[in-house]
Design a protein around this motif. Structure first.
Motif, PDB file in Angstrom:
ATOM      1  N   VAL A  39       0.872  -1.179   0.000  1.00 43.45           N
ATOM      2  CA  VAL A  39       0.000   0.000   0.000  1.00 43.45           C
ATOM      3  C   VAL A  39       0.909   1.229   0.000  1.00 43.45           C
ATOM      4  O   VAL A  39       1.868   1.296   0.785  1.00 43.45           O
ATOM      5  N   SER A  40       0.615   2.195  -0.871  1.00 45.32           N
ATOM      6  CA  SER A  40       1.428   3.423  -0.941  1.00 45.32           C
ATOM      7  C   SER A  40       2.914   3.101  -1.018  1.00 45.32           C
ATOM      8  O   SER A  40       3.740   3.665  -0.289  1.00 45.32           O
ATOM      9  N   ALA A  41       3.233   2.192  -1.915  1.00 45.29           N
ATOM     10  CA  ALA A  41       4.613   1.707  -2.008  1.00 45.29           C
ATOM     11  C   ALA A  41       5.432   2.430  -3.068  1.00 45.29           C
ATOM     12  O   ALA A  41       6.586   2.071  -3.301  1.00 45.29           O
ATOM     13  N   ASN A  42       4.858   3.451  -3.713  1.00 38.21           N
ATOM     14  CA  ASN A  42       5.552   4.107  -4.825  1.00 38.21           C
ATOM     15  C   ASN A  42       6.344   5.332  -4.395  1.00 38.21           C
ATOM     16  O   ASN A  42       6.791   6.116  -5.222  1.00 38.21           O
ATOM     17  N   GLN A  43       6.514   5.513  -3.114  1.00 33.24           N
ATOM     18  CA  GLN A  43       7.295   6.649  -2.605  1.00 33.24           C
ATOM     19  C   GLN A  43       8.770   6.449  -2.932  1.00 33.24           C
ATOM     20  O   GLN A  43       9.272   5.330  -2.968  1.00 33.24           O
ATOM     21  N   ALA A  44       9.463   7.535  -3.162  1.00 29.58           N
ATOM     22  CA  ALA A  44      10.910   7.447  -3.383  1.00 29.58           C
ATOM     23  C   ALA A  44      11.575   6.850  -2.153  1.00 29.58           C
ATOM     24  O   ALA A  44      11.130   7.080  -1.026  1.00 29.58           O
ATOM     25  N   PRO A  45      12.615   6.065  -2.343  1.00 29.39           N
ATOM     26  CA  PRO A  45      13.277   5.411  -1.200  1.00 29.39           C
ATOM     27  C   PRO A  45      13.707   6.417  -0.142  1.00 29.39           C
ATOM     28  O   PRO A  45      14.198   7.509  -0.444  1.00 29.39           O
ATOM     29  N   THR A  46      13.468   6.041   1.120  1.00 27.63           N
ATOM     30  CA  THR A  46      13.887   6.870   2.251  1.00 27.63           C
ATOM     31  C   THR A  46      15.245   6.409   2.731  1.00 27.63           C
ATOM     32  O   THR A  46      15.445   5.218   2.993  1.00 27.63           O
ATOM     33  N   THR A  47      16.172   7.330   2.820  1.00 30.95           N
ATOM     34  CA  THR A  47      17.517   6.983   3.276  1.00 30.95           C
ATOM     35  C   THR A  47      17.611   7.190   4.782  1.00 30.95           C
ATOM     36  O   THR A  47      17.321   8.275   5.292  1.00 30.95           O
ATOM     37  N   VAL A  48      17.972   6.132   5.478  1.00 27.77           N
ATOM     38  CA  VAL A  48      18.187   6.192   6.923  1.00 27.77           C
ATOM     39  C   VAL A  48      19.628   5.785   7.188  1.00 27.77           C
ATOM     40  O   VAL A  48      20.096   4.765   6.681  1.00 27.77           O
ATOM     41  N   GLU A  49      20.319   6.583   7.948  1.00 24.93           N
ATOM     42  CA  GLU A  49      21.699   6.247   8.274  1.00 24.93           C
ATOM     43  C   GLU A  49      21.733   4.981   9.116  1.00 24.93           C
ATOM     44  O   GLU A  49      21.088   4.904  10.165  1.00 24.93           O
ATOM     45  N   THR A  50      22.440   3.969   8.636  1.00 24.06           N
ATOM     46  CA  THR A  50      22.481   2.696   9.339  1.00 24.06           C
ATOM     47  C   THR A  50      23.669   2.646  10.296  1.00 24.06           C
ATOM     48  O   THR A  50      24.693   3.286  10.081  1.00 24.06           O
ATOM     49  N   PHE A  51      23.485   1.849  11.327  1.00 21.69           N
ATOM     50  CA  PHE A  51      24.503   1.731  12.371  1.00 21.69           C
ATOM     51  C   PHE A  51      25.463   0.596  12.032  1.00 21.69           C
ATOM     52  O   PHE A  51      25.042  -0.519  11.716  1.00 21.69           O
ATOM     53  N   ASP A  52      26.740   0.884  12.077  1.00 24.48           N
ATOM     54  CA  ASP A  52      27.762  -0.135  11.831  1.00 24.48           C
ATOM     55  C   ASP A  52      28.268  -0.666  13.166  1.00 24.48           C
ATOM     56  O   ASP A  52      28.731   0.099  14.024  1.00 24.48           O
ATOM     57  N   VAL A  53      28.169  -1.986  13.326  1.00 18.34           N
ATOM     58  CA  VAL A  53      28.654  -2.607  14.559  1.00 18.34           C
ATOM     59  C   VAL A  53      30.175  -2.474  14.619  1.00 18.34           C
ATOM     60  O   VAL A  53      30.870  -2.784  13.646  1.00 18.34           O
ATOM     61  N   PRO A  54      30.711  -2.005  15.726  1.00 22.55           N
ATOM     62  CA  PRO A  54      32.176  -1.892  15.840  1.00 22.55           C
ATOM     63  C   PRO A  54      32.844  -3.254  15.659  1.00 22.55           C
ATOM     64  O   PRO A  54      32.271  -4.296  15.985  1.00 22.55           O
ATOM     65  N   GLU A  55      34.048  -3.225  15.147  1.00 23.48           N
ATOM     66  CA  GLU A  55      34.781  -4.469  14.941  1.00 23.48           C
ATOM     67  C   GLU A  55      34.952  -5.183  16.282  1.00 23.48           C
ATOM     68  O   GLU A  55      35.388  -4.592  17.264  1.00 23.48           O
ATOM     69  N   THR A  56      34.598  -6.441  16.282  1.00 22.09           N
ATOM     70  CA  THR A  56      34.508  -7.175  17.543  1.00 22.09           C
ATOM     71  C   THR A  56      35.496  -8.323  17.636  1.00 22.09           C
ATOM     72  O   THR A  56      36.124  -8.537  18.682  1.00 22.09           O
ATOM     73  N   LEU A  57      35.644  -9.094  16.560  1.00 23.75           N
ATOM     74  CA  LEU A  57      36.432 -10.331  16.632  1.00 23.75           C
ATOM     75  C   LEU A  57      37.867 -10.106  17.108  1.00 23.75           C
ATOM     76  O   LEU A  57      38.338 -10.841  17.987  1.00 23.75           O
ATOM     77  N   PRO A  58      38.615  -9.122  16.571  1.00 28.28           N
ATOM     78  CA  PRO A  58      39.999  -8.961  17.059  1.00 28.28           C
ATOM     79  C   PRO A  58      40.062  -8.706  18.559  1.00 28.28           C
ATOM     80  O   PRO A  58      40.931  -9.258  19.257  1.00 28.28           O
ATOM     81  N   LYS A  59      39.163  -7.874  19.072  1.00 34.00           N
ATOM     82  CA  LYS A  59      39.179  -7.566  20.507  1.00 34.00           C
ATOM     83  C   LYS A  59      38.808  -8.795  21.327  1.00 34.00           C
ATOM     84  O   LYS A  59      39.423  -9.070  22.368  1.00 34.00           O
ATOM     85  N   GLN A  60      37.789  -9.532  20.877  1.00 33.57           N
ATOM     86  CA  GLN A  60      37.409 -10.739  21.615  1.00 33.57           C
ATOM     87  C   GLN A  60      38.510 -11.785  21.539  1.00 33.57           C
ATOM     88  O   GLN A  60      38.755 -12.520  22.502  1.00 33.57           O
ATOM     89  N   GLY A  61      39.162 -11.860  20.394  1.00 33.52           N
ATOM     90  CA  GLY A  61      40.267 -12.808  20.266  1.00 33.52           C
ATOM     91  C   GLY A  61      41.381 -12.505  21.253  1.00 33.52           C
ATOM     92  O   GLY A  61      41.950 -13.416  21.873  1.00 33.52           O
ATOM     93  N   GLU A  62      41.699 -11.220  21.419  1.00 27.45           N
ATOM     94  CA  GLU A  62      42.731 -10.826  22.376  1.00 27.45           C
ATOM     95  C   GLU A  62      42.308 -11.147  23.807  1.00 27.45           C
ATOM     96  O   GLU A  62      43.116 -11.630  24.622  1.00 27.45           O
ATOM     97  N   ARG A  63      41.053 -10.894  24.125  1.00 22.05           N
ATOM     98  CA  ARG A  63      40.565 -11.181  25.477  1.00 22.05           C
ATOM     99  C   ARG A  63      40.643 -12.679  25.765  1.00 22.05           C
ATOM    100  O   ARG A  63      41.022 -13.098  26.870  1.00 22.05           O
ATOM    101  N   LEU A  64      40.250 -13.484  24.789  1.00 18.39           N
ATOM    102  CA  LEU A  64      40.299 -14.931  24.981  1.00 18.39           C
ATOM    103  C   LEU A  64      41.736 -15.422  25.132  1.00 18.39           C
ATOM    104  O   LEU A  64      42.019 -16.320  25.946  1.00 18.39           O
ATOM    105  N   MET A  65      42.635 -14.832  24.367  1.00 17.02           N
ATOM    106  CA  MET A  65      44.044 -15.246  24.463  1.00 17.02           C
ATOM    107  C   MET A  65      44.593 -14.944  25.864  1.00 17.02           C
ATOM    108  O   MET A  65      45.286 -15.779  26.476  1.00 17.02           O
ATOM    109  N   ARG A  66      44.271 -13.755  26.386  1.00 21.43           N
ATOM    110  CA  ARG A  66      44.727 -13.415  27.735  1.00 21.43           C
ATOM    111  C   ARG A  66      44.120 -14.349  28.781  1.00 21.43           C
ATOM    112  O   ARG A  66      44.810 -14.803  29.707  1.00 21.43           O
ATOM    113  N   LEU A  67      42.847 -14.618  28.633  1.00 21.68           N
ATOM    114  CA  LEU A  67      42.170 -15.504  29.584  1.00 21.68           C
ATOM    115  C   LEU A  67      42.827 -16.875  29.611  1.00 21.68           C
ATOM    116  O   LEU A  67      43.138 -17.415  30.684  1.00 21.68           O
TER     117      LEU A  67
END
Length: 704
Positions: free
Chosen positions: A471-499
């Motif tokens: 319904v009412s699908a012909n509107q021009a696309p709405t741009t919403v700024e998306t959230f980028d998840v911070p890089e996680t694996l390197p930090k978790q890898g370091e934490r696991l190595m220390r543990l």
């Protein structure tokens, strides 16, 4: 609902009103179109007194008294507002800690912490299965050290914390780490208040994984947690039956309630078998419902759920404490109802969903953010969702009167109808031997998938209107700024190595051995999990013990008939939301294709399976955000293994900025959220025909 509270003159008035309604129906009824709720309950255009018959005292009563239709507490929101309990979790524990403390500073009264895909499924962040998903969909937690940092600065003896982790493979271990971390910080575990979802249905029905626990063992682990909390954690809710997730997987409002009540019955029965009386168990049970777009049905659902729950718990167990028959619940507004198209419309949707929850008497509420169909909520979107709750509470007047829709002919009729339909499903489940047996046979899976397919078809074919989609699908696309998840694996890898370097590995080995003995001899696993957490065992190490002995479960799927076009569909890594994958699988099969659902796969395994199955098309269903890591790897594996002629299509949440990278890697088509199923089938058919018409192998990535 009027009978039982009026005299003869009042009855005459009611009969006259009913006569007026009947005359209206005779005059105007033929000119109105029939309608139905989302659960298929017929809704005529006009209701009258005869549509809400019943006894006020036994079916309605007053708030805080049986059957609790009007609310579980006497004063409800006029005495105390619902808990504003926003959901947060992404990236590392430091990232999520900042978001949690922001929400508390901005007015949240309790917090819900959501965990990433590896944590939910019990894998360490650096596990081969987990690397592409670390920090996606929630926060990465691998050990007690992570748990300490996750809640740093949060007064755990003052703030109620919900651990949004349902899968029994990991739920007990995460609770154990939470308790051990709180103890390390000086808190008495007996004074902690909060909730663990801990629902075996999430392990065995709703989501998928590379290794699934057998239903009976998943239920046993859930009961281990419930028993331990009942005996040792008086302020903790050990299980929250996840009706929300049943609904997101495809259930309608009626089935959502029925499965919650059936789960509660199974839990109390299991605890009685372990020697615990009804009351200390039942008083700490809770539920987790969704709030969808069918406003009046949702309000009726909550009211009916309380009434059914009270009736069933009373009939089955005859508790001494009336609090044991009160159904208390948290509500999260529907995520699947939010649209990627015109995402700002989701602000209005979520507000109306939240209104339904409040009108229905929820004890706590999370309103979903407008960008959740696109990404992890941004800070702006999360605060907008929080402010939406505060507007509901402060500006709308909804707290002035308890159960304000009581007496509405429509709402009372829907409440009665939902109750009746729930009771029929419960009788059916009883006839199968209870909920665990109904799961083991695949009945629950089939019922949910049938409803999911029907709901998708209703949207695709326009029977269920969705603004911005059909319904009412012909509107021009709405741009919403998306959230980028911070890089996680390197930090978790370091934490696991220390543990792993700093802990006493002999102590860890001994603790895991004790855990394994509990699994084998049937004793409660929670004390051993707490000891393992305190010794520094990782989440993956604890959960591997469970998988080693009982990881042979499977999610039963319908068989499909052989036809010319062969399609394989899989979930990459630990992306576990499989409703879309199974829905499109069934639709493609109904259009004459042979479909093989491969479940969760690593890139090499997906390529190998596609070649073994001799498929024309390999479909990747990605909702977790791991597509940048997994999709190019899958295509590279296909090339390396000789599968250049296999066409690759991608479905799910793929941000616009990432789409050129996917096409460059070799993806032929991308199908985003809301793409009609028939369009997908047509596009796949066209792709295969064009490839075959070329009468030559078309290398992946070449234009067709």
């Amino acid at each position: 609902m009027t009978s039982g509270i009026v005299g003869a003159s009042g009855q005459a008035v009611i009969e006259e009103m009913a006569g007026q309604v009947q005359r209206w129906r005779e005059e105007h009824g033929s000119s109105t179109m029939p309608t139905w709720t989302e659960s298929g309950i017929p809704v005529p255009p006009l209701y009258g007194p005869e549509d809400a018959v019943g006894d006020y005292g036994t079916q309605l009563g007053v708030p805080g008294s049986p059957p609790y239709t009007r609310g579980v507490y006497p004063t409800m929101y006029s005495g105390r507002a619902w808990s504003i309990r926003p959901l947060a979790g992404f990236g590392t524990v430091e990232d999520t800690n900042r978001r949690l403390r922001l929400l508390l500073d901005e007015g949240a009264t309790a917090i819900n912490t959501v965990f990433d895909y590896p944590t939910n499924r019990g894998y360490d962040s650096d596990d081969e299965w987990a690397r592409a998903d670390a920090g996606l969909g929630g926060v990465a937690v691998d050990s007690i050290d992570d748990m300490v940092d996750l809640y740093d600065g949060v007064p755990l003896d003052e703030v109620s914390v919900s651990l949004v982790l349902s899968h029994p493979v990991a739920a007990g271990a995460i609770l154990a780490m939470y308790l051990a971390a709180a103890k390390r910080r000086g808190f008495d575990p007996a004074r902690l208040s909060g909730t663990l979802q801990n629902d075996f249905m999430m392990e065995t029905v709703v989501l998928t994984a590379p290794s699934v626990l057998e239903p009976e063992f998943a239920f046993r682990l859930s009961m281990d947690v419930t028993e331990y909390c009942t005996r040792h954690l008086p302020r903790w809710h050990p299980v929250s039956f996840t009706g929300y997730n049943y609904r997101e997987a495809g259930a309608d409002a009626v089935l959502e309630v029925a499965l919650v009540v059936a789960n509660a019955v199974a839990t109390v029965e299991a605890m009685r078998a372990r020697g615990l009386p009804v009351d200390p168990v039942a008083r700490r049970l809770s539920a987790f419902f969704t709030a969808g777009s069918d406003l009046f049905e949702e309000v009726a659902k909550y009211r009916a759920a309380r009434r059914v729950y009270h009736g069933v718990m009373t009939e089955r167990f005859d508790p001494m404490d009336e609090r044991s028959t009160r159904l208390r619940f948290h509500v999260q507004t529907s995520g699947s109802a939010l649209t990627a198209a015109q995402p700002l419309n989701n602000v209005a949707r979520a507000a109306l969903h939240g209104l339904a929850a409040v009108l229905g008497g929820a004890q706590s509420l999370h309103i979903s953010a407008y960008d959740e169909a696109l990404c992890i909520p941004s800070e702006t979107a999360a605060l907008t969702a929080l402010r939406t709750q505060q507007i509901l509470l402060s500006e709308t007047g909804v707290t002035r009167s308890i159960d304000p829709l009581a007496g509405s002919y429509l709402v009372e009729h829907l409440t009665d109808e939902v109750e009746s339909r729930v009771r029929k499903i419960l009788a059916n489940i009883d006839g199968m031997g209870g909920l665990v047996r109904a799961v083991d046979t695949g009945w629950v899976h089939a019922r949910i998938l049938d409803l999911a397919c029907q709901a998708t078809a209703d949207i695709d074919e326009g029977r269920r209107p969705v603004v911005g989609v059909n319904v009412s699908a012909n509107q021009a696309p709405t741009t919403v700024e998306t959230f980028d998840v911070p890089e996680t694996l390197p930090k978790q890898g370091e934490r696991l190595m220390r543990l792993r370097s700093n802990r006493d590995n002999d102590a860890v080995t001994n603790a895991l051995h004790r855990l394994e003995q509990c699994v084998v001899d049937g004793t409660n696993t929670m004390p051993a999990l707490i000891a393992a957490a305190e010794a520094g065992a990782t989440l993956g190490q604890c959960c591997d013990v469970f998988r080693h002995h009982h990881g042979a479960g499977a999610n039963p799927c319908d068989e499909v008939r052989p036809m010319p076009i062969r399609v394989a569909i899989f979930k990459p890594g630990l992306d576990s939301h499989y409703r879309g994958a199974l829905t499109i699988s069934r639709h493609l099969a109904s259009r004459g294709m042979e479909v093989v659902y491969l479940g969760n796969q690593l890139p090499a395994g997906a390529a190998r399976a596609a070649l073994q199955e001799d498929v024309d098309v390999l479909g990747i269903s990605s909702l977790s955000g791991n597509h940048l890591a997994t999709v190019p790897a899958v295509i590279a594996e296909l090339r390396a293994q000789g599968g250049q002629n296999i066409l690759v299509v991608l479905g799910g949440i793929i941000p616009d900025i990432d789409r050129p990278l996917m096409f460059e890697a070799g993806v032929q088509r991308i199908f985003g959220p809301g793409t009609p199923l028939e369009h997908i089938a047509q596009e796949i058919t066209l792709l295969v025909r064009e490839r075959d018409a070329a009468d030559a192998s078309v290398p992946i990535g070449s234009p067709l």
